[in-house]
Design a protein around this motif. Sequence first.
Motif, PDB file in Angstrom:
ATOM      1  N   UNK A   1       0.794  -1.054  -0.149  1.00  0.00           N
ATOM      2  CA  UNK A   1       0.019   0.026   0.073  1.00  0.00           C
ATOM      3  C   UNK A   1       0.785   0.996  -0.126  1.00  0.00           C
ATOM      4  N   UNK A   2       0.491   2.254  -0.659  1.00  0.00           N
ATOM      5  CA  UNK A   2       1.263   3.457  -0.920  1.00  0.00           C
ATOM      6  C   UNK A   2       0.866   4.385   0.265  1.00  0.00           C
ATOM      7  N   UNK A   3       1.985   4.599   1.019  1.00  0.00           N
ATOM      8  CA  UNK A   3       1.597   5.528   2.073  1.00  0.00           C
ATOM      9  C   UNK A   3       1.416   6.994   1.837  1.00  0.00           C
ATOM     10  N   UNK A   4       0.622   7.704   2.700  1.00  0.00           N
ATOM     11  CA  UNK A   4       0.075   8.991   2.412  1.00  0.00           C
ATOM     12  C   UNK A   4       1.264   9.867   2.275  1.00  0.00           C
ATOM     13  N   UNK A   5       1.368  10.832   1.346  1.00  0.00           N
ATOM     14  CA  UNK A   5       2.466  11.655   1.094  1.00  0.00           C
ATOM     15  C   UNK A   5       1.541  13.029   0.469  1.00  0.00           C
ATOM     16  N   UNK A   6       2.042  14.083   1.000  1.00  0.00           N
ATOM     17  CA  UNK A   6       1.633  15.174   0.625  1.00  0.00           C
ATOM     18  C   UNK A   6       2.672  16.389   0.679  1.00  0.00           C
ATOM     19  N   UNK A   7       2.363  17.427  -0.097  1.00  0.00           N
ATOM     20  CA  UNK A   7       3.249  18.607  -0.051  1.00  0.00           C
ATOM     21  C   UNK A   7       2.362  19.758   0.437  1.00  0.00           C
ATOM     22  N   UNK A   8       2.940  20.465   1.310  1.00  0.00           N
ATOM     23  CA  UNK A   8       2.292  21.697   1.914  1.00  0.00           C
ATOM     24  C   UNK A   8       2.881  22.727   1.509  1.00  0.00           C
ATOM     25  N   UNK A   9       2.307  23.631   1.078  1.00  0.00           N
ATOM     26  CA  UNK A   9       2.710  25.104   0.868  1.00  0.00           C
ATOM     27  C   UNK A   9       2.250  26.166   1.828  1.00  0.00           C
ATOM     28  N   UNK A  10       3.008  26.910   2.482  1.00  0.00           N
ATOM     29  CA  UNK A  10       2.604  27.693   3.516  1.00  0.00           C
ATOM     30  C   UNK A  10       2.077  28.792   2.936  1.00  0.00           C
ATOM     31  N   UNK A  11       0.790  29.175   3.610  1.00  0.00           N
ATOM     32  CA  UNK A  11      -0.067  30.193   3.029  1.00  0.00           C
ATOM     33  C   UNK A  11       0.507  31.520   3.889  1.00  0.00           C
ATOM     34  N   UNK A  12       0.534  32.784   3.135  1.00  0.00           N
ATOM     35  CA  UNK A  12       0.859  33.793   3.785  1.00  0.00           C
ATOM     36  C   UNK A  12       0.118  35.094   3.381  1.00  0.00           C
ATOM     37  N   UNK A  13      -0.127  35.727   4.370  1.00  0.00           N
ATOM     38  CA  UNK A  13      -0.824  36.953   4.405  1.00  0.00           C
ATOM     39  C   UNK A  13      -0.377  38.344   4.571  1.00  0.00           C
TER      40      UNK A  13
END
Length: 342
Positions: A1-13
């Motif tokens: 099973x493919x493990x969960x992987x995600x790319x997080x882009x930090x939101x800026x205000x």
Amino acid sequence: MQELQAKVTQAQVEIIDREKFEQGIADVVAKYENYTVTAATIKDDKQVLADLRKLKKQISDERIKIKRELSQSADEFDKYIKDTSEPMDKVIDKIATDVKAFEEHQKAVRLDTVKSYLANKAAEYMLDPRLFDEKALEYIKASDFMADGVTLKKVTMKSLEDMVTFEFQKQQEFEKAKATISGQCAEYGMTDQPYIRMLRDLTVLEVLEQIKSDYTFEKQKQEIERARQEREQQLAAQQAKEQEQAQKSTETPQIDPETGEILEGGELSQNNQNALRGAENAPKLYTQKMTLEVYFEDTADKDRFKAGLSQLGFEHKQNYQVSGYQRIEPLTQSELNGQCGW
């Protein structure tokens, strides 16, 4: 099973004209921090309050809007993960339920094994196997069984056998104690059931001491009651005799018509009265004495003893005296027995 992987882009205000915004807040504070509400300006004061609240709401609405936009991607990600992994959660829950059911079944099997072993051992000693139902629950751990999960280990069987043997010995001792108590009660003519129930909290020796104490106390009560009844009977007899003598004394004497002498009945009556008066006036003679040593639990016990003597017709400094009365260090019954050689 493919493990969960995600790319997080930090939101800026980015706040546009941050300095200008901060300065605007400072200007409003400086203008109104010492503001005074008066009766003459109350209408304008209310308008100032409304304007300030409107400004506050505009700032709050913008904050909420930006925060919602920032959290939207996080909420979408969370929902995606929950929806995607839901089928796997159901599989986990099903397997967990099956594992729990299997373990409960194994416990039930082990409990039956333990109870069966105890029942066989109890039968050898003619004991009720239900006596061990609660204790059986302590021997259903997997560590009490062999690798197959249903065969008792030798050390477990030894513990169970010792349990049954101990219960048998305890009941044997209890039966002996019951027989001893029943025999003592039969000797004293007392009911044994109240004293047998005492064995739940007292030793057999303590119960026997209680039986002896109760028997002694009951005998004292009976002696006092018997003495009281005897005194009442003697008093009634004396009163009847006195009444009879008084009645005779009021009768007209019979006189011999020839000699003029009083007949024997009158003479006897007179003689009897004289003899009675002589007996009443004669001093009491004491012909025996006894020295008695008595031990009391407390002052109330002493007073009860003194009252009992009084009921038996013995009065202090009339026909008995007390010498050497003193307080002593507390003694148990066994210590008193040893001291007095009983």
